[in-house]
Write an enzyme that holds these catalytic residues in place. Structure first.
Site, mmCIF file in Angstrom:
data_model
loop_
_atom_site.group_PDB
_atom_site.id
_atom_site.type_symbol
_atom_site.label_atom_id
_atom_site.label_comp_id
_atom_site.label_asym_id
_atom_site.label_seq_id
_atom_site.Cartn_x
_atom_site.Cartn_y
_atom_site.Cartn_z
ATOM 1 N N ASP A 1 6.588 30.999 -36.482
ATOM 2 C CA ASP A 1 7.067 32.281 -36.989
ATOM 3 C C ASP A 1 7.982 32.062 -38.191
ATOM 4 O OD1 ASP A 1 7.385 35.015 -37.114
ATOM 5 O OD2 ASP A 1 8.901 35.106 -35.545
ATOM 6 N N GLY A 2 7.927 32.992 -39.137
ATOM 7 C CA GLY A 2 8.865 32.974 -40.249
ATOM 8 C C GLY A 2 8.260 32.736 -41.616
ATOM 9 N N ASN A 3 6.936 32.622 -41.702
ATOM 10 C CA ASN A 3 6.310 32.374 -43.003
ATOM 11 C C ASN A 3 6.607 33.480 -44.006
ATOM 12 O OD1 ASN A 3 5.142 30.016 -42.051
ATOM 13 N ND2 ASN A 3 3.153 30.934 -41.655
ATOM 14 N N TRP B 1 10.241 33.498 -45.115
ATOM 15 C CA TRP B 1 10.476 32.334 -45.981
ATOM 16 C C TRP B 1 10.024 32.649 -47.403
ATOM 17 C CZ3 TRP B 1 7.634 28.916 -48.952
ATOM 18 C CH2 TRP B 1 8.216 27.670 -49.232
ATOM 19 N N HIS C 1 2.553 31.508 -45.920
ATOM 20 C CA HIS C 1 1.498 30.983 -45.053
ATOM 21 C C HIS C 1 0.958 29.661 -45.600
ATOM 22 C CE1 HIS C 1 1.679 34.537 -42.657
ATOM 23 N NE2 HIS C 1 1.200 35.332 -43.601
ATOM 24 N N SER D 1 -2.602 36.012 -33.962
ATOM 25 C CA SER D 1 -2.664 36.721 -32.688
ATOM 26 C C SER D 1 -3.624 37.902 -32.770
ATOM 27 C CB SER D 1 -1.272 37.226 -32.289
ATOM 28 O OG SER D 1 -0.909 38.345 -33.094
ATOM 29 N N SER D 2 -3.973 38.441 -31.629
ATOM 30 C CA SER D 2 -4.834 39.625 -31.581
ATOM 31 C C SER D 2 -4.191 40.792 -32.328
ATOM 32 C CB SER D 2 -5.084 40.029 -30.124
ATOM 33 O OG SER D 2 -5.567 38.946 -29.358
ATOM 34 N N LEU E 1 -5.137 13.015 -29.467
ATOM 35 C CA LEU E 1 -4.503 14.324 -29.338
ATOM 36 C C LEU E 1 -5.556 15.432 -29.336
ATOM 37 C CD1 LEU E 1 -1.791 16.074 -29.562
ATOM 38 C CD2 LEU E 1 -2.347 16.189 -32.014
ATOM 39 N N ARG F 1 11.225 35.718 -28.031
ATOM 40 C CA ARG F 1 10.200 36.342 -27.189
ATOM 41 C C ARG F 1 8.912 35.524 -27.269
ATOM 42 N NH1 ARG F 1 11.228 40.162 -31.285
ATOM 43 N NH2 ARG F 1 9.653 40.150 -32.949
ATOM 44 N N GLU G 1 9.200 25.007 -20.336
ATOM 45 C CA GLU G 1 10.542 25.165 -20.893
ATOM 46 C C GLU G 1 10.417 25.840 -22.260
ATOM 47 O OE1 GLU G 1 13.373 24.402 -19.295
ATOM 48 O OE2 GLU G 1 12.172 23.764 -17.570
#
Length: 253
Positions: free
Chosen positions: A25-27, A30, A42, A70-71, A136, A199, A212
């Site tokens: 989050d935050g693009n 920024w 982005h 996200s949707s 990975l 959130r 966590e």
């Protein structure tokens, strides 16, 4: 993910997570702080993705899951959505060979049917190229929502009941676990959210039941190895009881 970002594996606490998920989050903020369009943020965020994947490889995570689209993101201005789709295509084209070289298996989780055919083809090609890699597992959540994930799993179970393969009383947590996304991977141990919000935003609602949570004010384009290590160090200090008690709790009067 480029070789210049590769690092020697660092010693981490024995309690380090196997599966980390990140809400990137935050693009937009920024970019705005620099007087730029949101897409500029982005584009900068792709570089942070590269760093995070390199970090996950060098620290021997089993899986890294990134919330890319996200949707609900379809509700953004159409120009931004179109730019994001094009950025996704370009990122797949430019990164998949490097991922394959570093033994990374790429998976796209979410309802990809809404994407254009060009992007769907890039996704199929990228997943096919890396499908046999055993390093990975990199999951990119695109057009993904936690509620959608649970619903599509429930529909699969309902279809089995209708076909007589499954009885209603056989539907339990294990049954649903087998039909949600990433069911073959270790559970998510740690969720990191950048950008200062506290959130979950409909991300992996089933899979993070006992994860966590780590929140940071750092905007995603500024997310680097130091912040990532800080999250791991915080994780190592947590006492994970999974609903149980510690011996000291049990013996307390």
């Amino acid at each position: 993910m480029s070789s210049e970002n590769q690092q020697e594996p660092k010693a981490l606490p024995a309690s380090s997570p196997r599966h980390v998920a990140i809400i990137m989050d935050g693009n937009g903020r920024w970019a705005k702080s620099r007087g730029k369009l949101r897409i500029f943020g982005h584009q900068a965020g792709v570089k942070s993705v590269r760093r995070a994947v390199s970090f996950a490889v060098s620290h021997h995570f089993d899986a890294l899951t990134l919330y890319a689209f996200s949707s609900e993101n379809w509700n953004r201005p159409s120009q931004e959505v179109s730019a994001l789709m094009e950025l996704f295509v370009r990122a797949l084209d430019s990164e998949v060979k490097s991922l394959h070289k570093h033994n990374v298996r790429l998976r796209i989780i979410g309802d990809t049917s809404r994407f254009g055919m060009r992007l769907q083809e890039r996704i199929r090609r990228s997943e096919a190229l890396t499908c046999n890699n055993d390093g990975l597992t990199l999951n990119i959540a695109a057009n993904y929502g936690g509620r959608w994930d649970i619903i599509q799993g429930v529909r699969q179970l309902a279809a089995r009941v209708q076909e007589g393969i499954l009885r209603p009383d056989q539907i339990d947590e294990d049954a649903l676990c087998q039909v949600v996304c990433m069911n073959e991977l270790a559970s998510v141990d740690l969720v990191i959210r950048t950008g200062g919000e506290h959130r979950i935003s409909n991300f992996l609602l089933w899979q993070i039941a006992y994860a966590e949570l780590f929140f940071t004010d750092v905007l995603w384009p500024d997310f680097d190895d130091a912040v990532f290590e800080g999250a791991l160090n915080a994780f190592a200090q947590r006492e994970r009881r999974f609903g149980g008690t510690t011996p000291n709790d049990a013996n307390a009067s």
